[in-house]
Design a protein around this motif. Structure first.
Motif, PDB file in Angstrom:
ATOM      1  N   ALA A  38       0.840  -1.202   0.000  1.00 20.95           N
ATOM      2  CA  ALA A  38       0.000   0.000   0.000  1.00 20.95           C
ATOM      3  C   ALA A  38       0.875   1.251   0.000  1.00 20.95           C
ATOM      4  CB  ALA A  38      -0.930  -0.010   1.216  1.00 20.95           C
ATOM      5  N   GLN A  39       1.946   1.224   0.806  1.00 17.85           N
ATOM      6  CA  GLN A  39       2.864   2.362   0.861  1.00 17.85           C
ATOM      7  C   GLN A  39       3.532   2.578  -0.496  1.00 17.85           C
ATOM      8  OE1 GLN A  39       4.236   4.283   4.017  1.00 17.85           O
ATOM      9  NE2 GLN A  39       4.336   5.486   2.156  1.00 17.85           N
ATOM     10  N   ALA A  40       3.932   1.488  -1.158  1.00 16.50           N
ATOM     11  CA  ALA A  40       4.609   1.591  -2.449  1.00 16.50           C
ATOM     12  C   ALA A  40       3.689   2.202  -3.504  1.00 16.50           C
ATOM     13  CB  ALA A  40       5.082   0.210  -2.903  1.00 16.50           C
ATOM     14  N   VAL A  41       2.439   1.763  -3.520  1.00 17.60           N
ATOM     15  CA  VAL A  41       1.481   2.307  -4.495  1.00 17.60           C
ATOM     16  C   VAL A  41       1.207   3.784  -4.202  1.00 17.60           C
ATOM     17  CG1 VAL A  41      -0.890   2.163  -5.378  1.00 17.60           C
ATOM     18  CG2 VAL A  41       0.422   0.062  -4.958  1.00 17.60           C
ATOM     19  N   ALA A  42       1.075   4.130  -2.909  1.00 22.57           N
ATOM     20  CA  ALA A  42       0.822   5.528  -2.542  1.00 22.57           C
ATOM     21  C   ALA A  42       1.994   6.418  -2.969  1.00 22.57           C
ATOM     22  CB  ALA A  42       0.588   5.642  -1.038  1.00 22.57           C
TER      23      ALA A  42
ATOM     24  N   PRO B 143       6.193  21.481   3.604  1.00 24.38           N
ATOM     25  CA  PRO B 143       4.927  20.864   4.013  1.00 24.38           C
ATOM     26  C   PRO B 143       3.705  21.565   3.434  1.00 24.38           C
ATOM     27  CG  PRO B 143       6.388  21.138   5.886  1.00 24.38           C
ATOM     28  CD  PRO B 143       7.007  21.883   4.737  1.00 24.38           C
ATOM     29  N   GLY B 144       3.818  22.853   3.108  1.00 22.33           N
ATOM     30  CA  GLY B 144       2.683  23.568   2.540  1.00 22.33           C
ATOM     31  C   GLY B 144       2.532  23.357   1.051  1.00 22.33           C
ATOM     32  N   CYS B 145       3.511  22.702   0.434  1.00 23.32           N
ATOM     33  CA  CYS B 145       3.470  22.506  -1.019  1.00 23.32           C
ATOM     34  C   CYS B 145       3.325  21.030  -1.341  1.00 23.32           C
ATOM     35  CB  CYS B 145       4.735  23.089  -1.641  1.00 23.32           C
ATOM     36  SG  CYS B 145       4.794  22.976  -3.429  1.00 23.32           S
ATOM     37  N   CYS B 146       4.413  20.287  -1.256  1.00 23.13           N
ATOM     38  CA  CYS B 146       4.372  18.854  -1.565  1.00 23.13           C
ATOM     39  C   CYS B 146       4.098  17.988  -0.334  1.00 23.13           C
ATOM     40  CB  CYS B 146       5.663  18.426  -2.241  1.00 23.13           C
ATOM     41  SG  CYS B 146       5.764  18.966  -3.959  1.00 23.13           S
ATOM     42  N   LYS B 147       3.850  18.599   0.779  1.00 24.95           N
ATOM     43  CA  LYS B 147       3.404  17.936   2.001  1.00 24.95           C
ATOM     44  C   LYS B 147       4.450  17.062   2.681  1.00 24.95           C
ATOM     45  CE  LYS B 147      -0.541  19.621   0.620  1.00 24.95           C
ATOM     46  NZ  LYS B 147      -0.182  20.142  -0.682  1.00 24.95           N
ATOM     47  N   ALA B 148       5.676  17.068   2.185  1.00 25.39           N
ATOM     48  CA  ALA B 148       6.816  16.438   2.870  1.00 25.39           C
ATOM     49  C   ALA B 148       6.619  14.974   3.205  1.00 25.39           C
ATOM     50  CB  ALA B 148       7.152  17.207   4.154  1.00 25.39           C
ATOM     51  N   HIS B 149       5.673  14.304   2.536  1.00 22.64           N
ATOM     52  CA  HIS B 149       5.426  12.929   2.950  1.00 22.64           C
ATOM     53  C   HIS B 149       6.137  11.931   2.073  1.00 22.64           C
ATOM     54  CE1 HIS B 149       2.907  13.616  -0.369  1.00 22.64           C
ATOM     55  NE2 HIS B 149       3.130  12.382  -0.631  1.00 22.64           N
ATOM     56  N   SER B 150       6.617  12.338   0.918  1.00 21.07           N
ATOM     57  CA  SER B 150       7.224  11.363   0.029  1.00 21.07           C
ATOM     58  C   SER B 150       8.737  11.396   0.109  1.00 21.07           C
ATOM     59  CB  SER B 150       6.790  11.626  -1.416  1.00 21.07           C
ATOM     60  OG  SER B 150       7.206  12.902  -1.829  1.00 21.07           O
ATOM     61  N   THR B 151       9.266  12.225   0.998  1.00 16.16           N
ATOM     62  CA  THR B 151      10.708  12.345   1.088  1.00 16.16           C
ATOM     63  C   THR B 151      11.289  11.235   1.946  1.00 16.16           C
ATOM     64  OG1 THR B 151      10.632  13.740   3.046  1.00 16.16           O
ATOM     65  CG2 THR B 151      10.570  14.851   0.910  1.00 16.16           C
ATOM     66  N   ASP B 152      12.526  10.868   1.628  1.00 20.24           N
ATOM     67  CA  ASP B 152      13.231   9.858   2.394  1.00 20.24           C
ATOM     68  C   ASP B 152      13.363  10.289   3.852  1.00 20.24           C
ATOM     69  OD1 ASP B 152      14.789   7.331   2.105  1.00 20.24           O
ATOM     70  OD2 ASP B 152      16.394   8.599   2.885  1.00 20.24           O
ATOM     71  N   GLU B 153      13.576  11.579   4.061  1.00 15.80           N
ATOM     72  CA  GLU B 153      13.736  12.095   5.423  1.00 15.80           C
ATOM     73  C   GLU B 153      12.486  11.843   6.262  1.00 15.80           C
ATOM     74  OE1 GLU B 153      14.685  16.334   7.691  1.00 15.80           O
ATOM     75  OE2 GLU B 153      14.511  16.253   5.517  1.00 15.80           O
TER      76      GLU B 153
ATOM     77  N   ALA C  43      -1.824  11.330  -3.335  1.00 19.85           N
ATOM     78  CA  ALA C  43      -1.800  10.202  -2.392  1.00 19.85           C
ATOM     79  C   ALA C  43      -0.910  10.494  -1.193  1.00 19.85           C
ATOM     80  CB  ALA C  43      -1.344   8.933  -3.103  1.00 19.85           C
ATOM     81  N   VAL C  44      -1.353  11.406  -0.340  1.00 19.37           N
ATOM     82  CA  VAL C  44      -0.559  11.773   0.829  1.00 19.37           C
ATOM     83  C   VAL C  44      -0.659  10.704   1.913  1.00 19.37           C
ATOM     84  CG1 VAL C  44      -0.632  14.257   0.457  1.00 19.37           C
ATOM     85  CG2 VAL C  44      -2.505  13.142   1.657  1.00 19.37           C
ATOM     86  N   PHE C  45       0.317  10.676   2.800  1.00 23.68           N
ATOM     87  CA  PHE C  45       0.264   9.765   3.936  1.00 23.68           C
ATOM     88  C   PHE C  45       0.950  10.396   5.138  1.00 23.68           C
ATOM     89  CE2 PHE C  45       3.742   8.302   1.106  1.00 23.68           C
ATOM     90  CZ  PHE C  45       4.847   8.399   1.940  1.00 23.68           C
ATOM     91  N   HIS C  46       0.753   9.768   6.291  1.00 23.96           N
ATOM     92  CA  HIS C  46       1.335  10.258   7.538  1.00 23.96           C
ATOM     93  C   HIS C  46       1.646   9.054   8.417  1.00 23.96           C
ATOM     94  CE1 HIS C  46      -2.971   9.795   8.157  1.00 23.96           C
ATOM     95  NE2 HIS C  46      -2.707   9.594   9.435  1.00 23.96           N
TER      96      HIS C  46
ATOM     97  N   GLU D 249      -5.152  -3.944  -1.638  1.00 26.05           N
ATOM     98  CA  GLU D 249      -6.270  -3.519  -2.482  1.00 26.05           C
ATOM     99  C   GLU D 249      -7.466  -3.061  -1.654  1.00 26.05           C
ATOM    100  OE1 GLU D 249      -6.523  -7.145  -4.646  1.00 26.05           O
ATOM    101  OE2 GLU D 249      -5.420  -6.353  -6.365  1.00 26.05           O
ATOM    102  N   GLU D 250      -7.494  -3.434  -0.356  1.00 27.68           N
ATOM    103  CA  GLU D 250      -8.519  -2.951   0.573  1.00 27.68           C
ATOM    104  C   GLU D 250      -8.025  -1.742   1.357  1.00 27.68           C
ATOM    105  OE1 GLU D 250     -10.735  -6.514   2.583  1.00 27.68           O
ATOM    106  OE2 GLU D 250      -8.692  -7.188   2.141  1.00 27.68           O
ATOM    107  N   ILE D 251      -6.733  -1.752   1.718  1.00 30.38           N
ATOM    108  CA  ILE D 251      -6.176  -0.674   2.542  1.00 30.38           C
ATOM    109  C   ILE D 251      -6.217   0.662   1.793  1.00 30.38           C
ATOM    110  CG2 ILE D 251      -4.057   0.189   3.622  1.00 30.38           C
ATOM    111  CD1 ILE D 251      -3.316  -2.803   4.111  1.00 30.38           C
ATOM    112  N   LEU D 252      -5.779   0.661   0.536  1.00 26.93           N
ATOM    113  CA  LEU D 252      -5.681   1.923  -0.218  1.00 26.93           C
ATOM    114  C   LEU D 252      -7.021   2.639  -0.357  1.00 26.93           C
ATOM    115  CD1 LEU D 252      -3.076   0.661  -2.779  1.00 26.93           C
ATOM    116  CD2 LEU D 252      -2.746   2.659  -1.305  1.00 26.93           C
ATOM    117  N   PRO D 253      -8.092   1.969  -0.821  1.00 28.69           N
ATOM    118  CA  PRO D 253      -9.368   2.694  -0.935  1.00 28.69           C
ATOM    119  C   PRO D 253     -10.006   3.031   0.408  1.00 28.69           C
ATOM    120  CG  PRO D 253      -9.630   0.410  -1.631  1.00 28.69           C
ATOM    121  CD  PRO D 253      -8.162   0.637  -1.436  1.00 28.69           C
ATOM    122  N   HIS D 254      -9.613   2.307   1.479  1.00 28.61           N
ATOM    123  CA  HIS D 254     -10.138   2.681   2.797  1.00 28.61           C
ATOM    124  C   HIS D 254      -9.689   4.098   3.148  1.00 28.61           C
ATOM    125  CE1 HIS D 254     -11.236   2.594   7.026  1.00 28.61           C
ATOM    126  NE2 HIS D 254     -10.012   3.045   7.300  1.00 28.61           N
ATOM    127  N   TYR D 255      -8.406   4.386   2.893  1.00 26.07           N
ATOM    128  CA  TYR D 255      -7.866   5.708   3.232  1.00 26.07           C
ATOM    129  C   TYR D 255      -8.112   6.758   2.163  1.00 26.07           C
ATOM    130  CZ  TYR D 255      -5.692   3.857   7.447  1.00 26.07           C
ATOM    131  OH  TYR D 255      -5.485   3.300   8.690  1.00 26.07           O
TER     132      TYR D 255
END
Length: 258
Positions: free
Chosen positions: A21-25, A50-60, A98-101, A243-249
């Protein structure tokens, strides 16, 4: 910043389905960032504002979320990337944001509360608890002097009397249970601003005046929008596949192949 584990705590093992799910996101977000008609920053596909690309896809950000489990989790993600090759999330034929936290406090946040509204980024239940997440509840204590000076620097209109016990008014919560704003000295201070000012792990907090000073008791970690990494892991442990986790979120969004 605070790392993923303290006192020997380690995060739960990353389940394969949560890694997928993380990989697809992550793939989806990179596609989204690259596909903007007018790139926010033409020199790069994704930034860490964080106000632009939301800092969620960075390695950091992943290092911050996973702490000592980063290396093991990243190996699983790389394997999951291969096993989900070509898959991404779409809504009405458009690639989604597809943001995440890291973790939520019972419910994820509606994107409308902090960014622009998206029909697939609404508040949904998230199953993680203190049993699943290291440092799920954290606290920050601020002296009355520091509290007053920090708030006044951002809100000079706030009025502080001599007794700190009277500085706090009502807190307003949004539908996800996070703090929308707090009345401080008559000024309405947004929860997102307080998170930044006092370096809180999320806007799911309680604020109280105690003998030690102003105490923030904070639950979860991150902006709260989109997929919760720990919530996805709990869903996977309970038998859900990616396939269930992604559409749940991301309600209404669909798993799609390139």
């Amino acid at each position: 910043g605070q790392r993923g584990g303290v006192g020997g705590e380690v995060a739960a093992t990353l389940e394969l389905e949560a890694a997928q799910a993380q990989a697809v996101a992550a793939r989806t977000y990179i596609m989204y960032a690259m596909g903007r008609e007018k790139p926010a920053h033409p020199e790069a596909d994704v930034c860490d504002d964080p106000g632009c690309c939301k800092a969620h896809s960075t390695d950091e950000a992943l290092r911050e979320n996973w702490g000592g489990d980063y290396d093991a989790n990243m190996q699983k993600i790389l394997s999951a990337v291969r096993s989900t090759d070509g898959e991404y999330m779409s809504y009405g034929s458009e690639v989604i944001q597809a943001v995440f936290h890291s973790s939520s406090a019972g419910r994820t946040e509606d994107s409308a509360a902090i960014w622009q509204a998206e029909p697939y980024l609404v508040s949904v239940d998230s199953p993680e608890t203190a049993d699943d997440v290291p440092n799920y509840v954290s606290s920050v204590t601020v002296s009355p002097e520091d509290f007053r000076e920090t708030v006044l620097a951002a809100h000079p209109e706030a009025e502080f009397g001599e007794d700190p016990a009277f500085w706090l008014g009502a807190a307003v919560h949004d539908a996800s249970g996070r703090v929308e704003s707090v009345d401080i000295g008559g000024a309405q201070v947004p929860g997102t601003e307080l998170r930044t000012l006092f370096e809180l792990r999320s806007t799911a907090f309680a604020l109280d005046y105690t003998a030690e000073g102003f105490l923030f008791t904070v639950t979860g970690y991150g902006h709260g929008v989109g997929m919760s990494q720990y919530g996805a892991n709990v869903m996977a442990q309970d038998g859900a596949d990616y396939e269930e986790i992604l559409p749940h979120y991301s309600p209404g969004a669909e798993l799609t192949r390139v």
